[in-house]
Enzyme design. Structure first.
Site, PDB file in Angstrom:
ATOM      1  N   LYS A 193      51.159  35.976  38.490  1.00 12.12           N
ATOM      2  CA  LYS A 193      52.069  37.087  38.230  1.00 12.12           C
ATOM      3  C   LYS A 193      51.266  38.379  38.231  1.00 12.12           C
ATOM      4  O   LYS A 193      50.540  38.681  37.288  1.00 12.12           O
ATOM      5  CB  LYS A 193      52.780  36.930  36.886  1.00 12.12           C
ATOM      6  CG  LYS A 193      53.959  37.897  36.802  1.00 12.12           C
ATOM      7  CD  LYS A 193      54.221  38.447  35.432  1.00 12.12           C
ATOM      8  CE  LYS A 193      53.359  39.559  34.984  1.00 12.12           C
ATOM      9  NZ  LYS A 193      53.551  40.866  35.640  1.00 12.12           N
ATOM     10  N   GLU A 268      40.342  38.007  29.788  1.00 12.46           N
ATOM     11  CA  GLU A 268      39.438  39.102  30.177  1.00 12.46           C
ATOM     12  C   GLU A 268      40.113  40.378  29.709  1.00 12.46           C
ATOM     13  O   GLU A 268      41.111  40.795  30.278  1.00 12.46           O
ATOM     14  CB  GLU A 268      39.269  39.144  31.705  1.00 12.46           C
ATOM     15  CG  GLU A 268      38.660  37.904  32.309  1.00 12.46           C
ATOM     16  CD  GLU A 268      37.170  37.787  32.048  1.00 12.46           C
ATOM     17  OE1 GLU A 268      36.557  38.776  31.600  1.00 12.46           O
ATOM     18  OE2 GLU A 268      36.631  36.701  32.275  1.00 12.46           O
ATOM     19  N   CYS A 302      37.790  48.185  33.409  1.00 18.34           N
ATOM     20  CA  CYS A 302      37.519  47.531  32.122  1.00 18.34           C
ATOM     21  C   CYS A 302      36.072  47.791  31.677  1.00 18.34           C
ATOM     22  O   CYS A 302      35.802  47.928  30.496  1.00 18.34           O
ATOM     23  CB  CYS A 302      37.790  46.042  32.221  1.00 18.34           C
ATOM     24  SG  CYS A 302      36.915  45.272  33.589  1.00 18.34           S
ATOM     25  N   GLU A 399      40.029  52.149  23.792  1.00 19.42           N
ATOM     26  CA  GLU A 399      39.961  52.173  25.255  1.00 19.42           C
ATOM     27  C   GLU A 399      41.007  53.153  25.798  1.00 19.42           C
ATOM     28  O   GLU A 399      42.201  52.984  25.562  1.00 19.42           O
ATOM     29  CB  GLU A 399      40.228  50.775  25.818  1.00 19.42           C
ATOM     30  CG  GLU A 399      39.994  50.716  27.311  1.00 19.42           C
ATOM     31  CD  GLU A 399      40.278  49.342  27.891  1.00 19.42           C
ATOM     32  OE1 GLU A 399      41.283  48.729  27.513  1.00 19.42           O
ATOM     33  OE2 GLU A 399      39.478  48.900  28.740  1.00 19.42           O
TER      34      GLU A 399
HETATM   35  P1  NAD Z   1      48.521  44.872  30.233  1.00 22.72           P
HETATM   36  O1  NAD Z   1      47.976  44.021  29.153  1.00 22.72           O
HETATM   37  O2  NAD Z   1      49.545  45.873  29.905  1.00 22.72           O
HETATM   38  O3  NAD Z   1      49.159  43.953  31.375  1.00 22.72           O
HETATM   39  C1  NAD Z   1      48.410  42.950  32.017  1.00 22.72           C
HETATM   40  C2  NAD Z   1      49.366  41.931  32.623  1.00 22.72           C
HETATM   41  O4  NAD Z   1      50.059  41.277  31.565  1.00 22.72           O
HETATM   42  C3  NAD Z   1      50.436  42.532  33.530  1.00 22.72           C
HETATM   43  O5  NAD Z   1      50.657  41.663  34.628  1.00 22.72           O
HETATM   44  C4  NAD Z   1      51.651  42.568  32.631  1.00 22.72           C
HETATM   45  O6  NAD Z   1      52.874  42.504  33.339  1.00 22.72           O
HETATM   46  C5  NAD Z   1      51.453  41.293  31.826  1.00 22.72           C
HETATM   47  N1  NAD Z   1      52.185  41.252  30.551  1.00 22.72           N
HETATM   48  C6  NAD Z   1      52.647  42.291  29.798  1.00 22.72           C
HETATM   49  N2  NAD Z   1      53.280  41.825  28.699  1.00 22.72           N
HETATM   50  C7  NAD Z   1      53.194  40.473  28.740  1.00 22.72           C
HETATM   51  C8  NAD Z   1      53.623  39.436  27.883  1.00 22.72           C
HETATM   52  N3  NAD Z   1      54.282  39.686  26.745  1.00 22.72           N
HETATM   53  N4  NAD Z   1      53.351  38.148  28.211  1.00 22.72           N
HETATM   54  C9  NAD Z   1      52.653  37.878  29.341  1.00 22.72           C
HETATM   55  N5  NAD Z   1      52.240  38.812  30.211  1.00 22.72           N
HETATM   56  C10 NAD Z   1      52.497  40.108  29.915  1.00 22.72           C
HETATM   57  O7  NAD Z   1      47.244  45.536  30.932  1.00 22.72           O
HETATM   58  P2  NAD Z   1      47.232  46.590  32.136  1.00 22.72           P
HETATM   59  O8  NAD Z   1      47.673  47.906  31.588  1.00 22.72           O
HETATM   60  O9  NAD Z   1      47.897  46.031  33.335  1.00 22.72           O
HETATM   61  O10 NAD Z   1      45.662  46.634  32.460  1.00 22.72           O
HETATM   62  C11 NAD Z   1      44.781  47.392  31.726  1.00 22.72           C
HETATM   63  C12 NAD Z   1      44.004  46.524  30.755  1.00 22.72           C
HETATM   64  O11 NAD Z   1      43.370  45.449  31.448  1.00 22.72           O
HETATM   65  C13 NAD Z   1      42.883  47.289  30.096  1.00 22.72           C
HETATM   66  O12 NAD Z   1      42.803  46.970  28.726  1.00 22.72           O
HETATM   67  C14 NAD Z   1      41.651  46.792  30.833  1.00 22.72           C
HETATM   68  O13 NAD Z   1      40.447  46.953  30.157  1.00 22.72           O
HETATM   69  C15 NAD Z   1      41.996  45.379  31.092  1.00 22.72           C
HETATM   70  N6  NAD Z   1      41.178  44.819  32.180  1.00 22.72           N
HETATM   71  C16 NAD Z   1      40.163  43.947  31.881  1.00 22.72           C
HETATM   72  C17 NAD Z   1      39.329  43.435  32.887  1.00 22.72           C
HETATM   73  C18 NAD Z   1      38.193  42.490  32.576  1.00 22.72           C
HETATM   74  O14 NAD Z   1      37.644  41.886  33.498  1.00 22.72           O
HETATM   75  N7  NAD Z   1      37.802  42.317  31.333  1.00 22.72           N
HETATM   76  C19 NAD Z   1      39.550  43.828  34.208  1.00 22.72           C
HETATM   77  C20 NAD Z   1      40.580  44.723  34.477  1.00 22.72           C
HETATM   78  C21 NAD Z   1      41.393  45.204  33.459  1.00 22.72           C
END
Ligand code: NAD
Length: 495
Positions: A193, A268, A302, A399
Site C-alpha cells: 500500500k 522504519e 528520514c 522531526e
Molecule cells: P505516515 O506515517 O503518515 O504514513 C506512512 C504510510 O502509512 C502511508 O502509506 C499512510 O497511508 C499509511 N498509514 C497512515 N495511517 C495508517 C494507519 N492507521 N494504519 C496503517 N497505515 C497507515 O508517514 P509519511 O508522512 O508518509 O512519511 C513521513 C515519515 O516517514 C517520516 O516520519 C519519515 O521519517 C518516515 N520515513 C522513514 C524512513 C526510514 O527508512 N526510517 C524512510 C522514509 C520515511
C-alpha cells in the site's frame, strides 16, 4: 516550458493505470472510489487513483496467499525467482527516465534527484536481492546428541509468507524496492500500500512486474487511504509480516494492530539525525555535506541531518557557510535543470514546516536563512537555518521533515555525544573529522542505526538500514533484508 515537453509529461501520467493491481488484474475499488493525486509544484490535479477498501485489501491478500501456498510461485526455485527479479530490474532500467519523471511530477522534486539517487538505488536493490534468491542457505549445527544417541541437526531458512508493505511518500519507489525485492528473493508474496500522497511510481512498478512475467498475485498494489487500506492491511489475518516505513505515530498503530495475530513487524520510522563537525574537520567538505544532508529532497528524508553540532572554534565559519549554501539554492520548477530544490509534498506539510519555523523563533533561536514560502503557486519553502539553537528546543527534538536545520555549538566531543544522543530518535548520524581514531571511538558511542564518517547518509543495498529507539525496529537491506522475511527452521534427525 516548451509545448512538446509539456505533452511528453502528460503522456507519462496518461499512460499510467491508476486502478488497483490485484491478482494480476487492474480493477476499480469495490465502491468505485478514488482519491486525488496532485502535482505539488503546480498545485494541479495529476491523477485520480482508485482507493482500496478493506474488501479490496482482502482480495489482494487472498491472491497473495494463493501464490504463496499453491500457485506457480510456491513451486519456483531460487534460481527462477532471481531471474524474474533481475528481469524486473532490467525493465526499470529501460524505463528509468519515465519513472524519474513520474516521481518528480508527484513529489515536486528536482528531476535530477530521482535520476541520480532513487532510480539507481531502486534498480540496484532489485539486482542485489536477485542475487540472494538462490543463496539463502541453512546451517548444520553439532549437538551432544539425544539421550545418548547421535543426531544430525540442520536448519533451513523459509519465507515468512505474505508480506504487507506500507510505504511513505518521500522516496516511494526506492522504499517500495527495499521491501519488495528481499521478499520476492526469499519466496514471499507481497501486498503493498503506497502513500496516498505519492502512489504513482508504485503503480508503474506494478505494470513492470506484470511485464516481467511474475505469476499473477505475487505482488499486489492497493493504493488507498492510510486509516482505511493501510489499517486493513495491518490487521489482516492473512498477512504474516508487516513492513512499515513512516512516522512513529502510525508505526505504533501498525504494531498494535499486528500484535493481535502475532504478525512479524518491521518499522522504519523517523529521525532527528545529528551531524557532528569536530574542530579538525575539513570544513569545506563538512559544510557542503551538512547542507546536502539538510536540504536533499527538500529535507523530506528520514535520515536528514537536521541537527548540526559544531565545535565552538569553527561555529561562525560553519554557520556562515551553511547560510551561504542555503541562500544559493535555486528553488522552483522541478523540471528546470537549474533548479536544485523543489516543492514540499503538500499544503499540510508546508503548514507543518512553517509552524516549526514559528516555534523556533518563539523559543529564541535566530533565523539566519529562509523561513518562509515562495510567493507563487506550489508548496515551495525556502531552505532555512537557525543559529543559536539549543538541543531542548522543539526544532531540535521533533522531526520537521522539511528544509530546516538547527545549528548548535559544543565545547568538547563528550558534550557533542551527549547532544547527539539527546533525542528520542536514533536513525543516522554523521561525524566530520580528520581524526579517524576519534571518529571510530565516537561512532561506537552514538546510538543510531547508521553512522557515516565524512559523508552524509551513505546508504547502500548491501548495508543494513534501520533505527534505534523511536527510529524503528528491525533492519532492511543487506543480508538482514533476507533475515527479515524468513524464519529459520531446525530439523533434527536422531541417528
Ligand atoms: P505516515 O506515517 O503518515 O504514513 C506512512 C504510510 O502509512 C502511508 O502509506 C499512510 O497511508 C499509511 N498509514 C497512515 N495511517 C495508517 C494507519 N492507521 N494504519 C496503517 N497505515 C497507515 O508517514 P509519511 O508522512 O508518509 O512519511 C513521513 C515519515 O516517514 C517520516 O516520519 C519519515 O521519517 C518516515 N520515513 C522513514 C524512513 C526510514 O527508512 N526510517 C524512510 C522514509 C520515511
Amino acid at each position: 516550458m516548451i509545448n512538446n515537453e509539456e505533452t511528453k509529461l502528460h503522456q507519462v501520467v496518461m499512460d499510467l493505470n491508476t486502478q488497483l493491481y490485484i491478482g494480476g488484474h487492474w480493477v476499480a475499488a469495490i465502491d468505485g472510489g478514488s482519491f486525488d493525486v496532485i502535482n505539488p509544484a503546480r498545485e494541479e490535479l495529476l491523477a485520480k487513483v482508485a482507493a482500496a477498501k478493506p474488501e479490496d485489501v482482502d482480495a489482494a491478500v487472498r491472491a497473495a496467499r494463493f501464490q504463496f501456498e499453491e500457485g506457480a510461485w510456491s513451486k519456483m526455485t531460487g534460481v527462477e525467482r532471481g531471474r524474474l527479479i533481475y528481469r524486473l530490474a532490467e525493465l526499470m532500467e529501460r524505463d528509468k527516465e519515465r519513472l524519474a519523471m513520474l516521481e518528480t511530477l508527484n513529489l515536486g522534486r528536482p528531476l535530477m534527484e530521482p535520476t541520480i539517487l532513487d532510480l539507481p538505488m531502486a534498480i540496484d536493490t532489485m539486482r542485489y536481492f536477485a542475487g540472494w534468491a538462490d543463496k539463502i542457505e541453512g546451517r548444520t549445527i553439532p549437538t551432544p546428541g539425544y539421550f545418548g544417541q547421535p543426531t544430525l541437526s540442520y536448519t533451513v531458512r523459509e519465507p515468512m509468507g505474505v508480506v504487507g508493505a506500507i510505504t511513505p511518500w518521500n522516496t516511494p519507489l526506492m522504499i517500495a524496492a527495499w521491501k519488495i525485492a528481499p521478499a520476492l528473493a526469499a519466496g514471499c508474496t507481497v501486498v503493498i500500500k503506497p502513500s496516498e500522497e505519492a502512489p504513482l511510481t508504485t503503480l508503474y512498478l506494478a505494470k513492470l512486474i506484470e511485464e516481467a512475467g511474475f505469476p499473477p498475485g505475487v505482488v499486489n498494489v492497493v493504493p488507498g487511504l492510510g486509516e482505511v487500506a493501510g489499517a486493513a492491511l495491518a490487521r489482516h489475518p492473512g498477512i504474516d509480516k508487516i513492513s512499515f516505513t513512516g512516522s512513529p505515530e502510525v508505526g505504533r498503530e501498525v504494531m498494535r494492530a499486528a500484535a493481535v495475530g502475532f504478525k512479524r513487524v518491521a518499522l522504519e520510522l523517523g529521525g532527528k539525525s545529528p551531524q557532528i563537525i569536530l574542530a579538525d574537520a575539513n570544513l569545506e567538505a563538512a559544510i557542503g555535506g551538512a547542507a546536502l544532508g539538510l536540504f536533499f529532497n527538500q529535507g523530506q528524508v528520514c535520515a536528514a541531518g537536521t541537527r548540526i553540532l559544531v565545535h565552538r572554534s569553527c561555529y561562525d565559519q560553519v554557520l556562515e557557510g551553511l547560510t551561504r549554501a542555503a541562500d544559493a539554492i535555486v528553488l522552483g520548477d522541478p523540471l528546470d535543470p537549474k533548479t536544485n530544490m523543489g516543492s514540499l509534498i503538500s499544503l499540510k506539510q508546508l503548514e507543518r514546516v512553517s509552524g516549526y519555523v514559528d516555534a523556533g523563533v518563539q523559543e529564541g533561536a535566530k533565523l539566519v536563512a529562509g523561513g518562509r514560502r515562495l510567493d507563487e503557486p506550489g508548496y515551495f519553502f525556502r531552505p532555512t537555518i537557525f543559529a543559536q539553537a539549543s538541543n531542548d528546543m522543539r526544532i531540535s527534538q521533533e522531526e520537521i521533515f522539511g528544509p530546516v536545520g538547527a545549528v548548535m555549538a559544543f565545547d568538547d566531543p563528550e558534550e557533542a555525544l551527549k547532544m547527539a544522543n539527546g533525542t528520542r530518535y536514533g536513525l543516522a548520524a554523521t561525524i566530520w573529522t580528520r581524526d579517524l581514531s576519534r571518529a571510530h571511538q565516537m561512532a561506537a558511542r552514538v546510538r543510531a542505526g547508521a553512522v557515516s564518517i565524512n559523508g552524509w547518509a551513505t546508504i547502500d543495498a548491501r548495508l543494513p538500514w534501520g533505527g534505534a529507539k523511536t527510529s524503528g525496529i528491525g533492519r532492511e537491506l543487506g543480508w538482514n533484508g533476507i533475515e527479515a522475511v524468513t524464519e529459520e527452521k531446525v530439523i533434527t534427525v536422531v541417528l
